[in-house]
Design an enzyme around this catalytic site. Structure first.
Site, short mmCIF file in Angstrom:
data_model
loop_
_atom_site.label_atom_id
_atom_site.label_comp_id
_atom_site.label_asym_id
_atom_site.label_seq_id
_atom_site.Cartn_x
_atom_site.Cartn_y
_atom_site.Cartn_z
N ASN A 9 0.88 -1.17 0.00
CA ASN A 9 0.00 0.00 0.00
C ASN A 9 0.91 1.22 0.00
OD1 ASN A 9 -1.81 2.05 0.45
ND2 ASN A 9 -2.27 1.48 2.58
N LYS A 11 0.15 4.26 -0.30
CA LYS A 11 -0.49 5.49 0.25
C LYS A 11 -0.20 6.67 -0.67
CE LYS A 11 0.21 3.50 4.77
NZ LYS A 11 0.10 3.69 6.20
N HIS A 95 -9.55 1.34 4.89
CA HIS A 95 -8.29 1.54 5.59
C HIS A 95 -8.50 2.53 6.73
CE1 HIS A 95 -4.14 2.65 6.40
NE2 HIS A 95 -3.78 1.54 5.78
N GLU A 97 -6.84 4.91 7.75
CA GLU A 97 -6.59 6.32 7.41
C GLU A 97 -7.80 6.92 6.71
OE1 GLU A 97 -2.87 5.64 5.42
OE2 GLU A 97 -1.93 5.16 7.34
N GLU A 165 -5.68 -4.81 10.74
CA GLU A 165 -4.66 -3.77 10.91
C GLU A 165 -4.94 -3.00 12.20
OE1 GLU A 165 -2.62 -2.71 6.99
OE2 GLU A 165 -4.35 -1.41 7.17
N GLY A 171 2.26 2.26 10.77
CA GLY A 171 3.24 3.34 10.60
C GLY A 171 3.91 3.79 11.88
N SER A 210 3.32 -2.10 10.51
CA SER A 210 4.77 -2.08 10.76
C SER A 210 5.47 -3.39 10.37
CB SER A 210 5.05 -1.71 12.22
OG SER A 210 4.60 -0.39 12.48
C1 PEP Z 1 -0.89 0.18 6.06
O1 PEP Z 1 -0.99 1.36 5.84
O2 PEP Z 1 -1.74 -0.60 5.63
C2 PEP Z 1 0.25 -0.29 6.85
C3 PEP Z 1 0.20 -1.49 7.33
O3 PEP Z 1 1.28 0.60 7.05
P1 PEP Z 1 2.72 0.29 7.72
O4 PEP Z 1 3.22 -0.98 7.12
O5 PEP Z 1 3.56 1.48 7.34
O6 PEP Z 1 2.50 0.18 9.18
#
Ligand code: PEP
Length: 250
Positions: A9, A11, A95, A97, A165, A171, A210
């Site tokens: 992803n 973003k 998601h 976000e 998630e 992040g 992460s």
């Molecule tokens: C995500 O945005 O779906 C995600 C898992 O981000 P990160 O790997 O940066 O934590």
């Protein structure tokens, strides 16, 4: 039995030029991988160029979002039929976000999932609890209500992937522990079994939050983990290739 699924992803990162540079490096690194699915979700602006660059490779084109109508006066939105036309196979919906910054409710997410499936695209439906919800022992209530509301009146399990998630792990560099991932995934699989019976076995449950080349192996070998959704560490071709080929990662 389905293949494991490893999805980038991106973003709001990468210009078209940067996306194509990434692919020049990444495609040869993963060209022999055929026992798992690889997906990349670039920005909408890059989607056509990325789609052309990965045509005839083992990489699937994914989108980060879609609106729930196919056309109309919805300034700034992109429709499922437009994504389908560009060769998109999977759409990330819900998601955290999008839930946080764009106020997407479970009802809107449900409409988006339905609209994507109607266009015969598969979805990667994201769910997860905030830190506050976890600390207040609300994790399982949240996961349950997100699943029930997000998948309301949807009877096509073949088109659904779920990404667990935990918001506090996205992040932040804080990865959920193996036992936190395992218990959440078991719970999610129980919930989808209640909805779809044996057909729930067709639904992959991914982990996101992460993920790095350093922790991928232990995550992927955790029971009931059918893949990963990767943000930050998917922006670098070498790092993401190590995640894809996790058996060889440190
Ligand atoms: C995500 O945005 O779906 C995600 C898992 O981000 P990160 O790997 O940066 O934590």
């Amino acid at each position: 039995m389905f293949k494991k699924f490893i999805v980038a992803n991106w973003k709001m990162h990468k210009t078209i030029k940067e996306a194509l540079l990434f692919l020049e490096q990444f495609i040869p690194l993963v060209k022999d991988v055929d026992d798992r699915e690889i997906g990349i979700a670039p920005t909408f602006l890059c989607i056509e160029s990325v789609g052309k660059a990965i045509k005839n490779t083992n990489i699937k084109l994914c989108a980060q979002n879609a609106f729930y109508k196919n056309e109309g006066a919805y300034t700034g939105e992109i429709s499922p039929s437009m994504l389908k036309d560009c060769g998109v196979e999977y759409v990330i919906i819900g998601h955290s976000e999008r839930r946080k910054y764009f106020f997407e409710s479970d009802e809107i997410i449900n409409k988006k999932i339905r609209a994507c499936i109607k266009e015969e695209m598969k979805v990667i439906f994201c769910i997860g609890e905030t830190l506050e919800e976890r600390q207040n022992n609300k994790t399982f209530d949240i996961l349950k209500s997100q699943i029930i509301m997000g998948l309301k009146d949807i009877d096509m399990p073949d088109f659904i992937n779920i990404a667990y998630e935990p918001v506090w792990a996205i992040g932040t560099g804080v990865v959920a522990t193996e036992s936190q991932i395992k218990e959440a995934h078991i719970f999610i699989k129980e919930q989808i079994k209640n909805l779809y019976g044996d057909s729930a076995d067709k639904i992959r449950v991914l982990y996101g939050g992460s993920v790095t080349p350093e922790n991928i192996k232990s995550i992927m070998t955790t029971e009931n983990v059918d893949g990963v959704l990767v943000g930050g560490a998917s922006l670098d071709a070498l790092k993401f290739s190590k995640i894809v080929k996790y058996e060889k990662s440190i």
